[in-house]
Design a protein around this motif. Sequence first.
Motif, PDB file in Angstrom:
ATOM      1  N   THR A  95      -0.931   7.218   8.997  1.00 52.02           N
ATOM      2  CA  THR A  95       0.120   7.718  10.875  1.00 52.02           C
ATOM      3  C   THR A  95       0.702   8.491   9.907  1.00 52.02           C
ATOM      4  OG1 THR A  95      -1.077   5.383  12.178  1.00 52.02           O
ATOM      5  CG2 THR A  95       1.438   7.193  11.980  1.00 52.02           C
ATOM      6  N   LYS A  96       1.992   7.683   8.911  1.00 50.28           N
ATOM      7  CA  LYS A  96       2.536   8.507   7.738  1.00 50.28           C
ATOM      8  C   LYS A  96       1.939   9.590   6.756  1.00 50.28           C
ATOM      9  CE  LYS A  96       6.568   8.995   6.235  1.00 50.28           C
ATOM     10  NZ  LYS A  96       7.961   9.443   7.115  1.00 50.28           N
ATOM     11  N   ARG A  97       1.164   9.663   6.182  1.00 50.59           N
ATOM     12  CA  ARG A  97       0.263  10.538   5.938  1.00 50.59           C
ATOM     13  C   ARG A  97       0.601  11.651   7.133  1.00 50.59           C
ATOM     14  NH1 ARG A  97      -2.475   9.597   1.322  1.00 50.59           N
ATOM     15  NH2 ARG A  97      -2.698  11.821   1.287  1.00 50.59           N
ATOM     16  N   LEU A  98      -0.266  11.423   8.347  1.00 52.48           N
ATOM     17  CA  LEU A  98      -0.329  12.583   9.263  1.00 52.48           C
ATOM     18  C   LEU A  98       0.462  13.395   9.850  1.00 52.48           C
ATOM     19  CD1 LEU A  98      -3.744  10.795  11.438  1.00 52.48           C
ATOM     20  CD2 LEU A  98      -3.169  12.789  10.101  1.00 52.48           C
ATOM     21  N   THR A  99       1.612  12.892   9.894  1.00 51.74           N
ATOM     22  CA  THR A  99       3.136  13.155  10.564  1.00 51.74           C
ATOM     23  C   THR A  99       3.339  14.418   9.562  1.00 51.74           C
ATOM     24  OG1 THR A  99       4.304  10.818   9.756  1.00 51.74           O
ATOM     25  CG2 THR A  99       3.729  10.646  11.126  1.00 51.74           C
ATOM     26  N   GLN A 100       3.352  14.074   7.669  1.00 51.29           N
ATOM     27  CA  GLN A 100       3.782  15.005   7.501  1.00 51.29           C
ATOM     28  C   GLN A 100       2.538  16.182   8.043  1.00 51.29           C
ATOM     29  OE1 GLN A 100       2.209  13.895   3.558  1.00 51.29           O
ATOM     30  NE2 GLN A 100       3.258  11.974   3.438  1.00 51.29           N
ATOM     31  N   THR A 101       2.031  16.258   8.244  1.00 57.31           N
ATOM     32  CA  THR A 101       1.318  18.007   8.381  1.00 57.31           C
ATOM     33  C   THR A 101       1.281  18.400  10.036  1.00 57.31           C
ATOM     34  OG1 THR A 101      -0.382  17.228   8.648  1.00 57.31           O
ATOM     35  CG2 THR A 101       0.357  18.433   6.638  1.00 57.31           C
ATOM     36  N   GLU A 102       1.069  17.033  10.915  1.00 53.07           N
ATOM     37  CA  GLU A 102       0.886  16.758  12.257  1.00 53.07           C
ATOM     38  C   GLU A 102       1.955  16.714  13.156  1.00 53.07           C
ATOM     39  OE1 GLU A 102      -3.550  17.041  12.970  1.00 53.07           O
ATOM     40  OE2 GLU A 102      -2.526  18.407  11.033  1.00 53.07           O
ATOM     41  N   SER A 103       1.577  17.381  14.896  1.00 56.16           N
ATOM     42  CA  SER A 103       2.273  16.894  15.720  1.00 56.16           C
ATOM     43  C   SER A 103       2.191  15.354  16.225  1.00 56.16           C
ATOM     44  CB  SER A 103       2.574  18.153  16.614  1.00 56.16           C
ATOM     45  OG  SER A 103       1.690  18.201  17.431  1.00 56.16           O
ATOM     46  N   LEU A 163       0.950  -1.150   0.104  1.00 49.36           N
ATOM     47  CA  LEU A 163      -0.659   0.090   0.218  1.00 49.36           C
ATOM     48  C   LEU A 163       0.916   1.135  -0.167  1.00 49.36           C
ATOM     49  CD1 LEU A 163      -2.242  -1.102   2.440  1.00 49.36           C
ATOM     50  CD2 LEU A 163      -2.784  -0.816   0.497  1.00 49.36           C
ATOM     51  N   ALA A 164       2.112   1.869   0.620  1.00 46.34           N
ATOM     52  CA  ALA A 164       2.873   2.612   1.249  1.00 46.34           C
ATOM     53  C   ALA A 164       3.386   2.594  -0.601  1.00 46.34           C
ATOM     54  CB  ALA A 164       4.356   1.968   1.373  1.00 46.34           C
ATOM     55  N   ILE A 165       3.643   2.090  -1.810  1.00 44.04           N
ATOM     56  CA  ILE A 165       3.472   1.986  -2.968  1.00 44.04           C
ATOM     57  C   ILE A 165       2.795   3.438  -4.034  1.00 44.04           C
ATOM     58  CG2 ILE A 165       4.996   1.453  -5.846  1.00 44.04           C
ATOM     59  CD1 ILE A 165       5.268  -1.479  -3.618  1.00 44.04           C
ATOM     60  N   PRO A 166       1.625   3.140  -3.928  1.00 44.81           N
ATOM     61  CA  PRO A 166       0.796   3.859  -4.411  1.00 44.81           C
ATOM     62  C   PRO A 166      -0.159   4.970  -3.619  1.00 44.81           C
ATOM     63  CG  PRO A 166      -0.515   1.942  -3.989  1.00 44.81           C
ATOM     64  CD  PRO A 166       1.115   1.463  -3.397  1.00 44.81           C
ATOM     65  N   LEU A 167      -0.034   4.682  -2.079  1.00 48.58           N
ATOM     66  CA  LEU A 167      -0.952   5.340  -1.454  1.00 48.58           C
ATOM     67  C   LEU A 167       0.271   6.409  -0.963  1.00 48.58           C
ATOM     68  CD1 LEU A 167      -2.768   3.603   0.369  1.00 48.58           C
ATOM     69  CD2 LEU A 167      -3.490   5.045  -0.999  1.00 48.58           C
ATOM     70  N   LEU A 168       1.596   6.208  -0.530  1.00 49.69           N
ATOM     71  CA  LEU A 168       2.639   7.700  -0.140  1.00 49.69           C
ATOM     72  C   LEU A 168       3.998   7.716  -1.023  1.00 49.69           C
ATOM     73  CD1 LEU A 168       3.014   5.978   3.643  1.00 49.69           C
ATOM     74  CD2 LEU A 168       1.753   7.765   3.020  1.00 49.69           C
ATOM     75  N   LYS A 169       3.758   7.042  -2.389  1.00 49.71           N
ATOM     76  CA  LYS A 169       5.250   7.205  -3.858  1.00 49.71           C
ATOM     77  C   LYS A 169       6.126   6.774  -2.826  1.00 49.71           C
ATOM     78  CE  LYS A 169       1.893   8.912  -5.635  1.00 49.71           C
ATOM     79  NZ  LYS A 169       0.982   8.189  -6.266  1.00 49.71           N
ATOM     80  N   GLU A 170       6.225   5.807  -1.829  1.00 45.40           N
ATOM     81  CA  GLU A 170       7.485   5.223  -1.144  1.00 45.40           C
ATOM     82  C   GLU A 170       8.022   4.401  -2.363  1.00 45.40           C
ATOM     83  OE1 GLU A 170       7.387   3.306   2.993  1.00 45.40           O
ATOM     84  OE2 GLU A 170       6.582   5.523   3.477  1.00 45.40           O
TER      85      GLU A 170
END
Length: 288
Positions: free
Chosen positions: A169-177, A113-120
């Motif tokens: 969670t990884k998506r949230l860490t981009q903008t949230e503390s 899932l991280a490949i399409p959703l997080l571009k990892e």
Amino acid sequence: MPHRNLLAVVAWMGGALLSFSATAIAVRALAHTFSVFEMLAIRNAAGIVILLVLAGLKPELRPGLKPRRFPLHLARNVLHFAGTDGWAFSLTLLPLATVFALEFTSPAWVALLAIPLLKERLTRGRLVAVLLGFAGVLIILRPGAETLQPASLLVLGVAFAFALVAIMTKRLTQTESTFSILFFMNLLQLPMNLAGVSRVFWSAIEPAHLLPLVGICLGGLLSHYCLTNAYRRGDATMVVPLDFLRIPLIAFVGWQLYGEALDPYVFLGSGCIVAGLIYSLNREAKTS
């Protein structure tokens, strides 16, 4: 990934492993008196109080009380609520090592899932860690008729839910503390758990329950604090394989505290897990 970030990920995940194990032990100790919903409601309420006290003492934390991405917070916590309650319930039905081993089918989902959703990128080291980790799980479980029971299928569903939670969670860490993620996790999940409660359960608390209650409250909060910081420092596909170490750790705990059998397959499977982990970390260090 800078070398110092790699070390930070390992350190944060070490804290998460110990905290998750403490939470599992506390759930076992309280399961005879409290339901899963009651235990997790206590954990959520304690988490809110602790975080509000911290916000009162540290003004720099207060902006985290207002989320900037509430829909993502809500989606994450609905999934996390379902996964956590399923996980806690399964701890009362299956051996600890079996629950944790089945749960660790989630890294395969995270990696995909991280490949399409997080571009990892799914590097060779990370792929080897995931494949050897999954192979270790299969060795420990030796899939057969015993594995295909409702409680085991429940844990497999929990694993998929936790994979989606890891991505969010990884998506949230981009903008949230980290503070904001933890605060809204407890704030949103408290009413969800209270909806499953049918009695004034806090009247059943006795002095013997205090230590496991401290374990479930602090263990639950610290595990997610450490895990969120690990995601902040490293890619999801690098963080999750480290979590495989929970299996041999909890197998040892189950053997020592509950007399759950330790068979050679647990150590053989754990060897595969650790081998993949070491290989992945070496490759990350060399390419940093």
